[in-house]
Design an enzyme around this catalytic site. Structure first.
Site, short mmCIF file in Angstrom:
data_model
loop_
_atom_site.label_atom_id
_atom_site.label_comp_id
_atom_site.label_asym_id
_atom_site.label_seq_id
_atom_site.Cartn_x
_atom_site.Cartn_y
_atom_site.Cartn_z
N GLU A 9 0.80 -1.23 0.00
CA GLU A 9 0.00 0.00 0.00
C GLU A 9 0.83 1.27 0.00
O GLU A 9 0.51 2.22 -0.70
CB GLU A 9 -0.93 0.06 1.22
CG GLU A 9 -1.94 -1.06 1.31
CD GLU A 9 -1.52 -2.08 2.32
OE1 GLU A 9 -0.34 -2.50 2.28
OE2 GLU A 9 -2.34 -2.47 3.17
N ASP A 82 -1.81 -5.14 3.81
CA ASP A 82 -1.91 -5.38 5.25
C ASP A 82 -2.71 -6.65 5.57
O ASP A 82 -3.64 -7.02 4.83
CB ASP A 82 -2.57 -4.19 5.94
CG ASP A 82 -1.62 -3.00 6.06
OD1 ASP A 82 -0.41 -3.20 5.86
OD2 ASP A 82 -2.09 -1.89 6.33
N ASP A 84 -5.33 -7.78 7.09
CA ASP A 84 -6.68 -7.66 7.64
C ASP A 84 -7.67 -7.60 6.49
O ASP A 84 -7.29 -7.71 5.32
CB ASP A 84 -6.80 -6.45 8.56
CG ASP A 84 -6.41 -5.14 7.88
OD1 ASP A 84 -6.31 -5.12 6.63
OD2 ASP A 84 -6.21 -4.15 8.59
N GLU A 86 -9.34 -5.14 5.26
CA GLU A 86 -9.12 -4.01 4.38
C GLU A 86 -7.98 -4.32 3.41
O GLU A 86 -8.06 -4.06 2.21
CB GLU A 86 -8.79 -2.77 5.21
CG GLU A 86 -8.98 -1.46 4.49
CD GLU A 86 -10.44 -1.03 4.41
OE1 GLU A 86 -10.72 -0.09 3.68
OE2 GLU A 86 -11.28 -1.67 5.07
N TYR A 301 2.11 -5.59 13.48
CA TYR A 301 0.93 -4.95 12.90
C TYR A 301 0.03 -4.40 13.99
O TYR A 301 -0.24 -5.06 15.00
CB TYR A 301 0.17 -5.95 12.03
CG TYR A 301 -0.88 -5.30 11.16
CD1 TYR A 301 -0.55 -4.24 10.34
CD2 TYR A 301 -2.20 -5.75 11.17
CE1 TYR A 301 -1.50 -3.63 9.53
CE2 TYR A 301 -3.15 -5.16 10.37
CZ TYR A 301 -2.80 -4.10 9.55
OH TYR A 301 -3.75 -3.49 8.76
N ARG A 303 -3.19 -3.38 13.98
CA ARG A 303 -4.64 -3.62 14.00
C ARG A 303 -4.88 -5.07 14.41
O ARG A 303 -4.80 -5.98 13.61
CB ARG A 303 -5.26 -3.32 12.64
CG ARG A 303 -5.15 -1.84 12.26
CD ARG A 303 -5.91 -1.50 10.98
NE ARG A 303 -5.80 -0.08 10.68
CZ ARG A 303 -4.86 0.47 9.91
NH1 ARG A 303 -3.96 -0.31 9.34
NH2 ARG A 303 -4.82 1.76 9.70
N HIS A 349 -2.59 -12.09 14.24
CA HIS A 349 -2.44 -13.26 15.11
C HIS A 349 -1.68 -12.95 16.39
O HIS A 349 -1.52 -13.83 17.24
CB HIS A 349 -1.70 -14.36 14.35
CG HIS A 349 -0.24 -14.07 14.14
ND1 HIS A 349 0.21 -12.90 13.61
CD2 HIS A 349 0.87 -14.80 14.44
CE1 HIS A 349 1.54 -12.92 13.55
NE2 HIS A 349 1.95 -14.06 14.06
#
Length: 720
Positions: A9, A82, A84, A86, A301, A303, A349
């Site tokens: 991204e 990423d 997730d 999104e 990460y 989130r 995780h």
């Protein structure tokens, strides 16, 4: 030309990953989303299974053309967005947009380190369409609701000015929480009560040790009862009835999740809003150039709802504790969890932690900005402390008998705490009270016993009364939400997801539905009016439990247990019926309040109105008369710089309130915290209200309880 194309991204992430992969890989950035629903049309075919009509986002056509060109000459396209929903959706949209014949592989890593990245590329997978469908369902659901509710509000709110109104599935119920808390505060009637304590002295000849004790049983008394008890205690003999000693162990908290990081940064780090926390965390995750100039991911990460640490991280942290603090500081690994679990879940995780505990804040301080090192230090200390030993305190409880006559006897109790072993508090949480440790941001009434040091006492030992404290108190309503307590409430209620909290808050503030005053959310008249309009007609959308159930349904889609179109159908059909009723039955409202003044140009009444940029004073004869003036709330406090008047203002970036001189721009004096009329008794400067019902001086280190100044902290709401 490299045979492998890697798409991420952000350019920062691309630079860091490219250094690990070598010349056989070309790493490029999509710079976020590349495809979305167009903004000017619904772009959802409701009758055709809610089919979304995506388009390349403005400004991304060049990005897509470049990706197509690069993919044309590659054998494999690695999608490294990423980990997730999104990120999964971005990967899918990229492949749909570039339509390449190259093999597409999904790589997932939770830390941008050489080992983490290489392990992911050695174990590629494919795009998870269950996660994509869950993200699509959320996007379509929010578009359908927002695209219909927002125009409805435009029709029902009249002011003559553009209000920039919007309504959404999640933001509306979040706003309702703030409005309901505001209503509860306004409706609250304080009740007087009295609390009684005594100061006692252990007489040891030359040495006299004082401590306090409180009556057992009821801790709140009426004025008359308190006066009688006070008089009795003055005539009592005090004797130790019993003593107990026990050891109290306090376990460290688990490492950060997204939500707990947002809450703790808001509490501990000055100026760290939820959005700022996530922005800085993203920088630390994507990579920072260290001494050699090479970018390195510093945290995992950000989130996540997991509190788990990997085996590798656990081993490294344990070794660090052993070498730097000693074996006695190594914990057992049984960490204390939060009292209430979140309704929603996220996909990472592992908890948020440093990618290496050996990168201490001291070593990184020279390479990070002030905000980066502040957040990194918080994450580093929390992860390290989570593996450390419990804090151990010795708790002494003394039960005391106060005897006036054989029939008039009072029981008192006193508790004291002495540290026996600092444990994890050697590096984290020192000086914070238990409610903050538990993630609580609600203020208490002050009835809790303050721990103190208890002198050495013996059963039946007599004590000398120093004084009786008969303190008048008033019950208080629950405080307004701070960002930390609002995040906690949203998470526990299942409203939205931790990754969306920043955008929810930004929308509510930016639309003038609420404002941040002294770090607390205050519901604005426009926000109150919107909830008043929507709540009767859309009981499902405005219901916390209904919103939480929808989040559960989205999780079920992500887990492959529900079909996303079916979930949307179950929501939309009853919602549409409610919408049609509201469209014809919802009354129109005008958001304005008369000021009692007359327009200097046409003599018609002036009123407080709301526009896109907030409150202002304008003529009710608009549009024939266009007279207007700024709306300011006087604090009744003089500016210490020019003796002008300090007034409440709002920042340009949303609803954050500050207090500045009315003579601006000739005088630029300002304060973040609300001033009160009382001057500082020490230096005569301006006193300001702190978040927890205390006041402090804006110039010196003076502080005191707000009750000493007999003010509730509210500014005089006068338009000037």
């Amino acid at each position: 030309m490299p045979k492998n194309l890697v798409i991420v991204e952000s350019p920062a992430k691309a630079k860091t990953i490219g250094r690990y992969l070598g010349n056989d890989y070309e790493v490029v950035a999509s710079v976020g989303h590349v495809r979305d629903l167009p903004s000017k049309t619904l772009a959802v075919d409701i009758q055709n299974d809610f089919k979304p009509e995506y388009e390349i986002m403005p400004g991304k056509k060049t990005v897509i053309q470049n990706l197509k060109k690069l993919a044309k000459n590659c054998e494999v396209v690695y999608l490294a967005t990423d980990p997730d929903r999104e990120g999964e959706a971005i990967s899918w949209h990229i492949m749909e947009s570039i339509a390449t014949k190259a093999v597409a592989k999904r790589v997932i890593f939770h830390e941008i380190t050489e080992s983490g990245v290489k392990e992911a590329f050695n174990n590629p997978t494919s795009v998870n369409m269950d996660l994509v469908d869950a993200q699509q369902a959320r996007r379509v659901l929010d578009r359908v609701v927002g695209y219909e509710l927002s125009p409805l509000l435009w029709k029902k709110f009249t002011s003559g000015y553009k209000l920039g109104l919007s309504a959404g599935r999640v933001q509306s119920v979040a706003l309702k929480l703030i409005v309901e808390r505001e209503k509860a505060i306004n409706d609250f009637t304080p009740e007087e009560y009295w609390i009684i304590s005594v100061d006692l002295i252990k007489d040891e000849g030359k040495t006299k040790t004082a401590f306090s004790a409180r009556l057992t049983g009821s801790k709140r008394y009426s004025k008359d009862d308190a006066k009688i008890i006070e008089q009795d205690l003055q005539l009592c003999d005090f004797k130790v009835d019993s003593l107990t000693n026990k050891t109290s162990k306090l376990k460290p908290q688990a490492p950060f999740t997204t939500s707990t990081l947002q809450q703790e940064a808001s509490r501990r780090l000055s100026g760290f809003s939820v959005s700022r926390t996530m922005r800085v965390a993203q920088q630390l995750y994507e990579g920072i150039a260290l001494g050699s100039g090479a970018e390195t991911g510093l945290i995992t990460y950000m989130r996540t709802d997991s509190t788990v640490l990997s085996a590798t991280a656990t081993t490294e942290i344990n070794e660090f504790i052993m070498s730097h603090y000693g074996e006695q500081y190594l914990g057992t690994g049984n960490r204390r969890r939060r009292g209430k679990s979140a309704v929603t879940a996220q996909e990472a995780h592992e908890a948020i932690r440093p990618t290496s505990i050996n990168r201490t804040p001291e070593e990184l301080a020279g390479y990070l900005t002030r905000e980066q090192i502040s957040l990194y230090t918080l994450i580093w200390k929390r992860a390290l402390a989570s593996r450390m030993a419990d804090t151990v305190n010795k708790i002494t409880t003394v039960n005391i008998t106060a005897k006036k006559t054989d029939t008039i006897v009072y029981k008192l109790s006193s508790s004291g705490s002495e540290p026996e072993f600092d444990g994890y508090m050697k590096i984290y949480n020192g000086g914070n009270n238990k409610s903050q440790q538990d993630g609580d941001d609600e203020e208490t009434s002050g009835d809790q016993d303050d721990f103190q040091k208890i002198p050495s006492l013996a059963k039946d030992e007599r004590l000398v009364l120093s004084q009786v404290n008969n303190d008048q108190k008033f019950t208080r309503p629950l405080p307004r939400y701070s960002q930390a307590s609002f995040v906690k409430t949203l998470e526990e209620s299942g409203i939205g997801r931790p990754s969306t909290y920043a955008s929810i808050m930004a929308t509510l503030e930016g639309r003038n539905y609420c404002s941040l005053e002294n770090g607390r959310y205050v519901a604005e008249p426009l926000g109150i009016a919107i909830v008043g309009q929507l709540d009767p007609y859309f009981p499902n959308i405005m219901d916390v439990e209904f919103t939480a159930k929808m989040e559960t349904n989205l999780d079920e889609i992500a887990n492959g247990n529900k079909e996303w179109v079916k979930v949307l159908e179950e929501f939309y059909n009853p919602y549409r019926e409610l919408f049609l009723i509201a469209e014809t039955s919802m009354p129109k409202v005008t958001v304005q309040t008369p000021t009692g003044e007359s327009c200097p140009e046409c003599e018609r009444p002036l009123a407080e109105k709301i526009g896109r940029n907030g409150k202002f004073i304008a003529c009710t004869g608009f549009p024939e008369c266009r007279y207007s003036k700024p709306y300011q709330i006087s604090t009744g406090v003089s500016c210490p710089k020019c003796q002008g008047l300090l007034v409440q203002r709002k920042g340009r970036r949303g609803g954050r309130v500050f207090y500045g001189c009315s003579s601006y721009p000739s005088c630029d004096f300002s304060l973040r915290q609300k001033p009160i009329p009382n001057p500082c008794p020490r230096c005569e400067s301006v006193l300001v209200i702190n978040n927890r019902n205390s006041v402090s001086c804006s110039s010196c280190d003076y502080s005191a309880d707000i009750e000493e100044f007999q003010t509730d902290g509210s500014a005089a709401e006068v338009a000037v």
